[in-house]
Design an enzyme around this catalytic site. Structure first.
Site, mmCIF file in Angstrom:
data_model
loop_
_atom_site.group_PDB
_atom_site.id
_atom_site.type_symbol
_atom_site.label_atom_id
_atom_site.label_comp_id
_atom_site.label_asym_id
_atom_site.label_seq_id
_atom_site.Cartn_x
_atom_site.Cartn_y
_atom_site.Cartn_z
ATOM 1 N N VAL A 43 -13.961 13.052 9.859
ATOM 2 C CA VAL A 43 -14.715 11.953 9.256
ATOM 3 C C VAL A 43 -16.201 12.292 9.147
ATOM 4 C CG1 VAL A 43 -15.185 10.778 11.452
ATOM 5 C CG2 VAL A 43 -15.009 9.428 9.355
ATOM 6 N N LYS A 44 -16.664 13.222 9.973
ATOM 7 C CA LYS A 44 -18.095 13.528 10.034
ATOM 8 C C LYS A 44 -18.623 14.190 8.761
ATOM 9 C CE LYS A 44 -18.707 12.202 14.385
ATOM 10 N NZ LYS A 44 -19.623 11.136 14.783
ATOM 11 N N ASP A 45 -17.735 14.726 7.919
ATOM 12 C CA ASP A 45 -18.205 15.308 6.651
ATOM 13 C C ASP A 45 -19.003 14.283 5.848
ATOM 14 O OD1 ASP A 45 -16.762 17.512 7.397
ATOM 15 O OD2 ASP A 45 -15.292 17.401 5.775
ATOM 16 N N ALA A 48 -22.508 13.695 7.434
ATOM 17 C CA ALA A 48 -23.293 14.923 7.478
ATOM 18 C C ALA A 48 -23.966 15.179 6.127
ATOM 19 C CB ALA A 48 -22.403 16.106 7.861
#
Length: 453
Positions: A43-45, A48
């Site tokens: 999910v961090k894409d 970021a």
């Protein structure tokens, strides 16, 4: 032709998957938002790339610059994808509790990885918070991301994840449940969903050793709540600005063991190979089941891929060492099966006390059986040796027979654990198991403690 201009164009629009077996005791529709389908497998894409683009827009990140961030690994992967496409250098500061796979993956995509100790205060100069800031100050043309307090984190999920969930559930979502770390996912999704329907309930999944649950319920930041834990990606010993407690209806805490066990259950029972925080999240859903009605639509978000945890939660030896495998241990042979091939460490009656001490240090053990030509005749443990030294500073040069205690009881391999437990007490620290053919193995109180679920 349909194609993305670069890998960043494939972020988002992850699938929603109905859970069946692992949630069979829940009388509601439970859907998983599986974020491992993002190109960086988490999910961090989303946040970021949003943080990078916002920093470019306002001049904090300049061409040819260096991105520096403290990360548990997944944000680092998202930043790496952005850095590759946009031409930046990347330094990821990571704690030593994170899996080796996460570190290797970050290096594989060109990040420099700096490893810091986990068990230090956030203000400690060795902490990954402090090291990240220091490196950003010392590195020319650097930008410190600070995902915890960078509000682009929350905004990414308000703009992307929340609308996707609303659309995929046709606005019928009643509950959203997710693990909380930096707070961006829960706060961004919660803000969007509550704007569309104020009755949607938002639950955060916390871990033991983290401050979130108590702070939400009492407003007290209790440092006594902070201690080391195994679960990765959720929980904090700080209060990130991205955690908007006013949008969260409640928290539930999940143990390290349950998080690990349910991570494996998702793979075995649903065919969904996701990470450690997903195991915590689905166990959190099960703990909240009394809040759901048959007509409810419950969405749980799975943060990242199981590939990050192959050496941890998906490794039987790692799980067994921590007592996370639910194995039937009923007999003496069950207690020793993981180290049955190791030779029994012994000391002879005429050897010196110093020899026994040396062996204890070498093998990291506390009890040693004593033998002579006739067999087992005594025992020594670290307490005996310590007392001998207190009373006589020359004890190290004494023969073992002068300080040894009674020999350990010997039991058969099939002796029930309950009987062995009765034999271990203050006077007797261990039991020997007769394996036949002249072979013996030792069981200590720590082996018994390891069976407690």
């Amino acid at each position: 032709m349909k194609y993305a201009e670069n890998i960043l164009g494939t972020i988002g629009n992850t699938p929603m998957v109905k859970l069946n077996k692992v949630t069979k005791e829940i009388d509601a529709l439970v859907l998983a938002k599986v974020e491992t389908f993002n190109p960086g497998n988490s999910v961090k894409d989303r946040m970021a790339v949003k943080m990078i683009e916002d920093a470019e827009a306002d001049g904090r990140l300049k061409p040819g610059g260096t991105i520096i961030e403290g990360t548990s690994g997944n944000t680092g992967m998202g930043l790496a994808l952005g850095a590759i496409v946009k031409g930046y250098k990347l330094v990821c500061v990571i704690t030593d509790k994170q899996s080796k796979e996460k570190m290797d993956i970050l290096r594989a995509v060109g990040a420099k990885v700096v490893v810091c100790p986990t068990d230090v205060e956030p203000s400690d100069p060795r902490s990954y918070y402090s090291v990240s800031r220091r490196l950003a100050e010392e590195t020319p043309n650097a930008w410190y991301v600070n995902q915890y307090d960078n509000m682009s984190n929350t905004q990414a999920h308000y703009e992307q994840t929340g609308p996707e969930i609303w659309e995929q559930t046709d606005g019928k979502i009643t509950h959203f449940i997710v693990g909380v770390g930096t707070g961006g996912t829960i706060s961004g999704v919660a803000k969007y969903l509550k704007e569309r329907n104020p009755n949607v309930k938002i639950w955060g999944v916390d871990t033991y050793g983290s401050v979130f649950k108590k702070y939400h319920e009492t407003g007290i930041f209790d440092e006594n709540e902070i201690y080391s834990y195994i679960t990765e990606g959720i929980g904090e010993d700080i209060l990130p600005k991205n955690v908007d407690f006013s949008l969260i209806d409640g928290f539930t805490k999940v143990t390290d063991k349950d998080a690990a066990v349910y991570t494996r259950k998702l793979a075995l029972e649903e065919g969904i190979f996701v990470g450690n925080s997903a195991g915590a999240a689905i166990k959190g859903v099960l703990q909240l089941k009394e809040h759901f009605k048959p007509e409810d639509v419950v969405v749980v978000l799975f943060h990242d891929s199981g590939s990050r945890y192959v050496g941890k939660m998906f490794n039987d030896d790692w799980m067994r060492e921590r007592g996370f495998l639910d194995e039937d241990i009923t007999k003496a042979e069950d207690l020793i099966k993981d180290h049955i091939e190791k030779p029994l460490v012994v000391v002879r009656t005429e050897e010196l006390v110093s020899h026994a001490i040396e062996r204890m240090r070498k093998y990291k053990i506390s009890q040693i059986p004593v033998i002579d030509i006739n067999g087992f005749v005594g025992s020594v443990d670290e307490t005996d040796l310590f007392q001998s030294y207190i009373s006589d500073k020359n004890a190290a040069e004494k023969p073992i027979r002068e300080v040894m205690g009674k020999p350990y009881p010997i039991v058969k391999a099939g002796t029930p654990v309950e009987e062995i437990s009765k034999l271990i007490n203050k006077e007797n620290q261990a039991v020997l198991v007769d394996l036949g053919d002249g072979r013996h193995h030792i069981i200590t109180k720590y082996d018994i403690i390891g069976t407690i679920k």
